[in-house]
Design a protein around this motif. Sequence first.
Motif, short mmCIF file in Angstrom:
data_model
loop_
_atom_site.label_atom_id
_atom_site.label_comp_id
_atom_site.label_asym_id
_atom_site.label_seq_id
_atom_site.Cartn_x
_atom_site.Cartn_y
_atom_site.Cartn_z
N ILE A 122 0.84 -1.20 0.00
CA ILE A 122 0.00 0.00 0.00
C ILE A 122 0.88 1.24 0.00
CG2 ILE A 122 -1.91 1.20 1.12
CD1 ILE A 122 -2.60 -1.62 0.21
N ASP A 123 0.59 2.16 -0.91
CA ASP A 123 1.35 3.40 -0.99
C ASP A 123 0.96 4.32 0.17
OD1 ASP A 123 1.52 6.43 -2.17
OD2 ASP A 123 3.09 5.14 -3.01
N ARG A 124 1.97 4.90 0.83
CA ARG A 124 1.69 5.72 2.01
C ARG A 124 1.22 7.12 1.65
NH1 ARG A 124 7.89 6.52 4.21
NH2 ARG A 124 8.66 7.89 2.54
N TYR A 125 1.37 7.51 0.39
CA TYR A 125 0.95 8.84 -0.03
C TYR A 125 -0.44 8.87 -0.66
CZ TYR A 125 5.97 9.59 0.49
OH TYR A 125 7.25 9.64 0.98
N SER A 126 -0.88 7.73 -1.15
CA SER A 126 -2.18 7.70 -1.84
C SER A 126 -2.86 6.37 -1.57
CB SER A 126 -2.00 7.87 -3.35
OG SER A 126 -1.25 6.80 -3.88
N LEU A 127 -4.14 6.32 -1.79
CA LEU A 127 -4.89 5.09 -1.58
C LEU A 127 -4.74 4.20 -2.81
CD1 LEU A 127 -8.13 6.45 0.14
CD2 LEU A 127 -6.26 5.18 1.18
N SER A 128 -3.56 3.67 -2.99
CA SER A 128 -3.30 2.77 -4.11
C SER A 128 -2.45 1.61 -3.61
CB SER A 128 -2.56 3.51 -5.24
OG SER A 128 -1.29 3.95 -4.81
N THR A 129 -2.50 0.53 -4.35
CA THR A 129 -1.76 -0.66 -3.94
C THR A 129 -1.13 -1.34 -5.15
OG1 THR A 129 -1.94 -2.79 -2.78
CG2 THR A 129 -3.79 -2.15 -4.14
N ARG A 130 -0.03 -2.01 -4.88
CA ARG A 130 0.60 -2.87 -5.88
C ARG A 130 0.54 -4.30 -5.37
NH1 ARG A 130 6.48 -1.33 -6.72
NH2 ARG A 130 6.40 -1.08 -4.46
N ILE A 131 0.23 -5.23 -6.26
CA ILE A 131 0.20 -6.65 -5.91
C ILE A 131 1.45 -7.27 -6.52
CG2 ILE A 131 -1.11 -8.81 -6.04
CD1 ILE A 131 -3.63 -7.15 -6.41
N ILE A 132 2.39 -7.66 -5.66
CA ILE A 132 3.73 -8.06 -6.09
C ILE A 132 4.01 -9.49 -5.63
CG2 ILE A 132 6.18 -7.49 -6.02
CD1 ILE A 132 4.51 -5.29 -7.24
N PHE A 133 4.57 -10.31 -6.52
CA PHE A 133 5.03 -11.63 -6.10
C PHE A 133 6.18 -11.48 -5.11
CE2 PHE A 133 3.17 -13.01 -10.24
CZ PHE A 133 2.30 -13.97 -9.73
N ASN A 134 6.19 -12.31 -4.09
CA ASN A 134 7.24 -12.23 -3.08
C ASN A 134 8.63 -12.38 -3.69
OD1 ASN A 134 6.36 -11.83 -0.25
ND2 ASN A 134 5.00 -13.53 -0.71
N TYR A 135 8.75 -13.24 -4.69
CA TYR A 135 10.07 -13.47 -5.27
C TYR A 135 10.53 -12.34 -6.16
CZ TYR A 135 7.05 -15.30 -9.03
OH TYR A 135 6.06 -15.46 -9.97
N ASN A 136 9.68 -11.36 -6.41
CA ASN A 136 10.06 -10.20 -7.22
C ASN A 136 10.43 -8.99 -6.38
OD1 ASN A 136 9.86 -11.39 -9.72
ND2 ASN A 136 7.74 -10.79 -10.05
N ARG A 137 10.60 -9.18 -5.08
CA ARG A 137 10.86 -8.05 -4.18
C ARG A 137 12.05 -7.22 -4.66
NH1 ARG A 137 14.33 -6.64 -0.30
NH2 ARG A 137 15.52 -8.56 -0.59
N THR A 138 13.13 -7.88 -5.02
CA THR A 138 14.34 -7.13 -5.40
C THR A 138 14.21 -6.44 -6.75
OG1 THR A 138 15.31 -9.14 -6.35
CG2 THR A 138 15.84 -8.63 -4.06
N GLN A 139 13.20 -6.84 -7.54
CA GLN A 139 13.02 -6.23 -8.86
C GLN A 139 12.20 -4.95 -8.80
OE1 GLN A 139 11.44 -9.10 -11.61
NE2 GLN A 139 12.89 -10.69 -11.00
N VAL A 140 11.48 -4.75 -7.70
CA VAL A 140 10.59 -3.59 -7.62
C VAL A 140 11.04 -2.58 -6.58
CG1 VAL A 140 8.60 -4.92 -8.41
CG2 VAL A 140 9.08 -4.79 -5.96
N VAL A 141 12.24 -2.77 -6.01
CA VAL A 141 12.74 -1.83 -5.01
C VAL A 141 14.10 -1.29 -5.45
CG1 VAL A 141 11.55 -3.03 -3.13
CG2 VAL A 141 13.90 -3.66 -3.67
N ASP A 142 14.46 -0.17 -4.87
CA ASP A 142 15.74 0.45 -5.14
C ASP A 142 16.81 -0.10 -4.19
OD1 ASP A 142 14.56 2.07 -7.06
OD2 ASP A 142 14.03 3.59 -5.57
#
Length: 608
Positions: free
Chosen positions: A247-267
């Motif tokens: 859940i985004d802390r700035y807006s009421l939006s969410t991303r549904i992410i596979f657990n194994y893709n954690r490193t692909q969607v973060v900096d």
Amino acid sequence: MTELYIDGQSAVLSIDQKFSLVEENPFLTKSGEFSFDIELSLKEPDNAKIFRHINRFNNRYNPDSLTAVLIIDNRVRMRGTAVMLEKGNSHVKIELISGNSELNYFIGSDKKIKELDMGSESNLTMPIAVNSLYEKYPEFKFAFTAFCVYNSEGNLEMRNNYATAYSYIDHISSSRMLPYLIAYVEKILNALGYSITENQLLEDEVLCRLLILHSRKTLEYNQILPDWTVKDFLTEVEKFCNVVFVIDRYSLSTRIIFNYNRTQVVDTVCIDSIIDEYTSKIDRENKIEVLNYQHVKYKFPDDDYYKYRCVPDEKELFQSPDTVIQEYETFDELATALGNDLEKVYNNNTVYLVNKSYSGGTFLINGVKFEVPVVECPDYFVVSVKADPDSSYYLRRINQFGTFGEETGDTVELRIIPAKMLLVSDEEIYFDKKEFNGMYDWFTYQQMPLIKEINNEKQGVIDIIESGKTKEEDNDTIQVAIHMAPGIWSQTDMFDSHGTGINVTQNFSNDWKDLTEEERIAKTKRAAKFNLRLSGPFGMCHRNYNKNKNISAREVWNISFKTDKNITPQSTFIIRNRKFICVSLETEFDINGALPIIKGKFYPEDDD
């Protein structure tokens, strides 16, 4: 400068006000972002106005929560909810929450799906219902495909059947709308006020085809799983699909992410300004909320069908000295060895292992021959006796939904389960002959889901008195099946020449004869993954769960540092040339803004 807006109005913070915000990693915990207690003085007129003079003894105003926006140095730091904790003669105490914490607050522990406004489908026509059979999500959020039920008299009946030349479509209110699992997740999140900005479930060819099976006559989405709580449903979706709702802390939006893709969607963030004092604590009992899929099983009901498909004690069956296991390479070899008279070979202690159960062969479809190659996938069979007047013998596959892994630690028990499947002949069901992928989907036998009939008709007072209870709740499991095309379901295998029909429409086309052997094998393997097994080369664990990277929570590092970067705990941190996974970040604020030191909790991450 720190600015706090509650219910759209500016709250007054005291000169010596200090409070902390903690943001936790949604891939590791479910807490999201929250503050420690913040006390606001009601002696300040602006605060008293926000809370409507709640301190007055005879004031009945008692809100559970109000909207909140926290702005630090002219930038929105958090947009969420202020939860009321305490009120007194001259003060109130609140907690700020956002992200996953806010979602948890909204759904609570007992809020039921039937309490949400999820909308309904209206203006449905025959063409819309028919077209839903040839599409998948997101083109359609539902399908009106056929399935079977046992009615209250114990008789087998078909639902959503076309046997009467589509006449049931003219009475759409008496049909059963089957929503896609992904669509149902979307409907629930939208009802809670969240939009979906990224949904990786769409990338999975199996998960995006899963329909929720039910027998309720309704077009209202909240009446399809009315007895499930929102929390339980979303938890089971996360477990079954191996995803996390971020859940985004700035807006009421969410991303549904596979657990194994954690490193692909973060900096990746490099931290240089480390405070000299830090601690590393060894906690052998420490646990995190990331699921370990080392031991996975379905929560099947106590039913004969599921007992065969998930053997209660695999070790007792396969490792018992009394069990005789006869091994064959292909199913054709097994069938040839057993012959037609199975009564002669019946043995209560014999199990047959077929190493390559996708036996291949030649199939004639729409006048075109298809040579299906052999693909390795082990299966077990027994000779069983049908409970009918003839006591006929037949070959029965066992344990295709068997437990995965060894029970050495925590068990992941899935309450989203494969529906029962029943073999139905074309004399009982008619499929639309609309051309699909260059062929007509017209088969002699097909697998059809078989589910329990749920009577969702409203009960009268006399009914409740005589039965001693209101309607029976149905919140133990959710049955799903993979919808491929009109009347074509895939539950255990796409190719099955031994007792459950041959489903090939989605995976072959008239250019099959022009493909090389390697291309045919690749296409067959793609088709083979359309199943809900846990084990095996095409099972859920191999395709999905085993991709997760194990995270050790045994060693916890508490590190304080300074940074002017905009960071989140979802990032991967490089600290003094060592890689860390962040559990949480704690930032302290006063009326002038954020204080320079951030306290982080980390797990060291071993290199791949």
